[in-house]
Design an enzyme around this catalytic site. Structure first.
Site, mmCIF file in Angstrom:
data_model
loop_
_atom_site.group_PDB
_atom_site.id
_atom_site.type_symbol
_atom_site.label_atom_id
_atom_site.label_comp_id
_atom_site.label_asym_id
_atom_site.label_seq_id
_atom_site.Cartn_x
_atom_site.Cartn_y
_atom_site.Cartn_z
ATOM 1 C CG ASP A 42 -1.764 -1.150 1.418
ATOM 2 O OD1 ASP A 42 -1.669 -2.094 0.622
ATOM 3 O OD2 ASP A 42 -2.541 -1.167 2.384
ATOM 4 C CD GLU A 227 -7.326 -4.569 4.199
ATOM 5 O OE1 GLU A 227 -6.462 -4.851 5.064
ATOM 6 O OE2 GLU A 227 -7.279 -4.988 3.027
#
Length: 513
Positions: A42, A227
């Site tokens: 990420d 998320e």
């Protein structure tokens, strides 16, 4: 974005990196970001400060496999040419013997020193928020929110002595995105209770003490945990604004992960969606776009998104070797557009991309006769930016093959009657490294506009990003060709069609920071 970076990150993050030239790699992208070595996932802490775009990211300093997660760091003046910086935040041991990894989060510029963490008069102090993932081998103990601060534009960081700043005694509480909410002169944090598929919102005046505001969720795609929330405001064409909530969750194909968005309002306390969102609005219809978040404080109030191009189903197995694994999509500028289907979130490659490369081909009003491989472009490459507008005419389907050789191809096909665009990587090259990699095709509905189909493809060795109808629909996939012929062919099925316009920019030359 630059991928063959000029130096390697120092593992412990205590010394500047030394220049080096990585060896050629058949799958390492040229203008999509990769770390010089090791694993990334990420994007984190995206912020523009001190004249630079600051990119932090999930990073394993020790190998190309996930684990030991820390925050890597790179900076760029233009979102394309990235200079690697020392590792910003590293995992650490706790007094009880457990280990805390640095999971995803965000960064803000505390311009008024609301936190009191900076010397009097400093207006460019950075505060990072990250999820502390606390575990013993094989056992997750908890996830909580922490802060660190930097007095030198992100070069060095100090963890706050009274961390965590937010702890609800959960193993599934993560990914803080913090932003300044000017109407009430306060900071807002969006987090997720991942297993409940809910966004939790908090407020603070000083970045250290947080009070619960509200929660919202269980909408759209709830097949997987939620998320990486991101909540921001965008102007609406014709006047007014809408708030956009991004959530990384499930994919249109259930075995994979993806990203969805919701439009609504935010009053400083709660997010209220415009509609029930029983069906998801997806950000990308490919298999390989996840955890996209946006920059804070980008110049000109631009909203710029960076996403990870991979999928957890096979992320550990992609055949990029033992030196590196993971990259990001080209940054995308977000906007809202009124379409026949209603107000939609639009993504387009940042305009800075047009300032690099060399135009290799341009044509207009080229007839496209029916038949397989009816037109082959006089250009072969694995890294380029291709823009084309097609008029189907009497054709029943249009097919574009890229990264093509005698036996391999990545295929984009448009079904005119169904107005459906499909990306097919089943014959793209090495697809056998994981059973799910070529298990299905990616499809999205793409209505014609004025009888035409507008496409833009960013092809870069092992990444294919497709933007249809000026960014109203996107599909992103990884591919791993083995023969590297780089042919590009177009064909029409069932009748003649026309290439209204085509422009191809050669992007094979590595970028230099």
């Amino acid at each position: 974005m630059k991928s063959i970076l000029s130096c390697a990150l120092v593992l412990l993050g205590t010394l500047p990196c030394a220049a080096q030239t990585p060896a050629p790699d058949p799958y390492r992208p040229v203008y999509h970001f990769t770390a010089p070595k090791n694993w990334i996932n990420d994007a984190n802490g995206l912020i523009y400060s001190n004249g630079q775009y600051q990119l932090f990211y999930q990073y394993n300093p020790y190998s190309a496999d996930p684990g030991h997660l820390s925050w890597g760091h790179a900076t760029s003046p233009d979102l394309l040419r990235w200079t690697p910086q020392p590792v910003a935040l590293t995992e650490y041991k706790n007094p009880d013997g457990s280990n805390t990894m640095i999971f995803s989060g965000s960064a803000v510029a505390d311009k008024d020193n609301t936190s009191g963490l900076f010397p009097k008069g400093q207006t460019d102090g950075l505060v990072a928020f990250y999820t502390g993932h606390v575990e013993r081998p094989g056992v997750v103990l908890r996830q909580h929110q922490n802060l660190a601060y930097s007095l030198d534009h992100g070069q060095t960081w100090q963890r706050y002595a009274q961390n965590p700043v937010l702890d609800i005694d959960s193993k599934e509480f993560r990914d803080p995105k913090v932003f300044w909410y000017a109407p009430q002169q306060k900071w807002v944090m969006a987090t997720v209770k991942a297993d409940r598929q809910e966004v939790y919102l908090y407020e603070s005046k000083n970045l250290k003490n947080w009070t619960f505001l509200s929660r919202w969720g269980r909408a759209g795609n709830t097949v997987r945990e939620w998320e990486c929330p991101d909540l921001f405001e965008l102007p609406v064409p014709g006047g007014g604004t809408k708030w956009v909530l991004l959530i990384s969750a499930g994919n249109p194909t259930e075995q994979f992960r993806g990203q969805q968005y919701f439009l609504g309002s935010f009053d400083g306390r709660k997010f209220t969606p415009d509609q029930p969102y029983e069906e998801p609005s997806y950000l990308d219809f490919g298999k390989d776009f996840f955890a996209g978040v946006t920059f804070n404080d980008a110049p000109g109030n631009r909203r710029i998104l960076v996403g990870w191009t991979n999928d957890w189903a096979y992320a550990r197995d992609v055949p990029t070797g033992t030196e590196w694994r993971g990259n990001f999509a080209v940054p995308r500028e977000l906007s809202l557009r009124r379409t026949a289907q209603g107000l939609a979130l639009v993504q387009q490659p940042v305009p800075e991309l047009r300032k690099i490369g060399k135009e290799a081909l341009a044509l207009k009003n080229q007839a496209l006769k029916p038949g397989a491989d009816a037109y082959e472009l006089p250009f072969k490459s694995e890294s380029y930016d291709l823009e084309l507008t097609l008029k189907p005419g009497a054709a029943k389907a249009l097919t574009l093959n890229v990264l093509q050789s005698e036996t391999e191809r990545t295929t984009l096909r448009y079904d005119v009657a169904r107005q459906e665009l499909t990306l097919d990587r089943t014959q793209s090259g090495n697809v056998a490294f994981h059973p799910l990699f070529a298990s299905s095709l990616e499809s999205a509905r793409v209505p014609l506009r004025d009888g035409q189909l507008q496409l833009r493809l960013l092809v870069d060795k092992s990444v294919v990003e497709v933007f249809a109808q000026d960014g109203e629909v996107t599909l992103t996939d990884l591919v791993f060709p083995r023969q590297h012929a780089g042919r590009i062919t177009l064909s029409a099925d069932g009748g003649p069609a026309q290439i209204t316009a085509l422009r191809l920019t050669d992007l094979r030359q590595p970028l230099v920071p």
